[in-house]
Design a protein around this motif. Sequence first.
Motif: not given
Length: 324
Positions: A160-175
């Motif tokens: 679940v994302v909200g604050y700084q969603a794009s940063s979270m998505i980017e970090a997860v997709l690297k893994y």
Amino acid sequence: MREYIFVFNLDAIVQDKSGEKNCGILEFINDNAQRCYFKQDCIDKNREKTVVAISNSESDIAMMKKADIRIGYGGIKEVMPEILSIVDYVIYEEKKLVDFLGRLLQEEKMALSRTVIISCAGMGNRLGLGTTKALLEVDGKTLIVRYLEQLQEEKDVRIVVGYQASSMIEAVLKYRSDVTFVFNHEYQNTGTGASVVLAAKYANEYVLSLDGDLIVHPEDMKKILACQKEFVGGCTKISDDPWMLQTYMQEGMEYVHAFSKNDGNYEWNGVTQVRSDRLRDGTGHVFQLIEPHLPIPFMMVRTREIDTSNDYKEALRWVKNGFC
């Protein structure tokens, strides 16, 4: 069972720049031809049904806004910011998208039917670092990556994302790219319970709920993932102002029967596995979602939560000392 229809932007979803076809999506469309459409005007003709819209293009905003379930698909092209601002889910792998749509039709059967939800929508104001806590590094590794490493074998992981969603998505997709991202657009006005409720929609039979600001002892995570029943997790008291679990013993089993701010046997750490149908409504704390369904078996789960700078120092010491 609900009756679903699926509305696609076919060019954005099915064919990439090289002209290769996403055969899994095409197969799903062929197998469910009576439910699949490619123009938004079909939505008005099917208002009695549950409309699922899938796209990545800003040209489809009107279509997406009309839908009941909005999915941004980033497997072919980047999902446009205008779409990210209104979607419920973002998926980056074709197989994951097909699996998710199949689950809506109740086509998927799993040995242990479980969805893992990691709540990472909050702002982490008390820590004062200006970043969502799941992106905080402890001993060279972010909290979210620690989770992803522990959950490699889990098939349905939702963040679940909200604050700084794009940063979270980017970090997860690297893994890992087969994660489903669930958007809590009201993260500033709701608690973790609201995030869990959003992510529990169309989930498997059980939901394992984890807070994004938590580190779970590796051995205890193995115990959690081996569990095939409901439980409420707790640990020895380590926080300054915790919610406590009140428990009792019955026939050799320990059960949680209440949450309390005043006293209890263990500290509530936010880790729980319950049936997904128990998570239908709520905007506050996760424990408030499960409180009406107590008693539930207790599980000892060693964790460290990071809410303050002192919490961070203690978590860092814990990890560096081999979780001792």
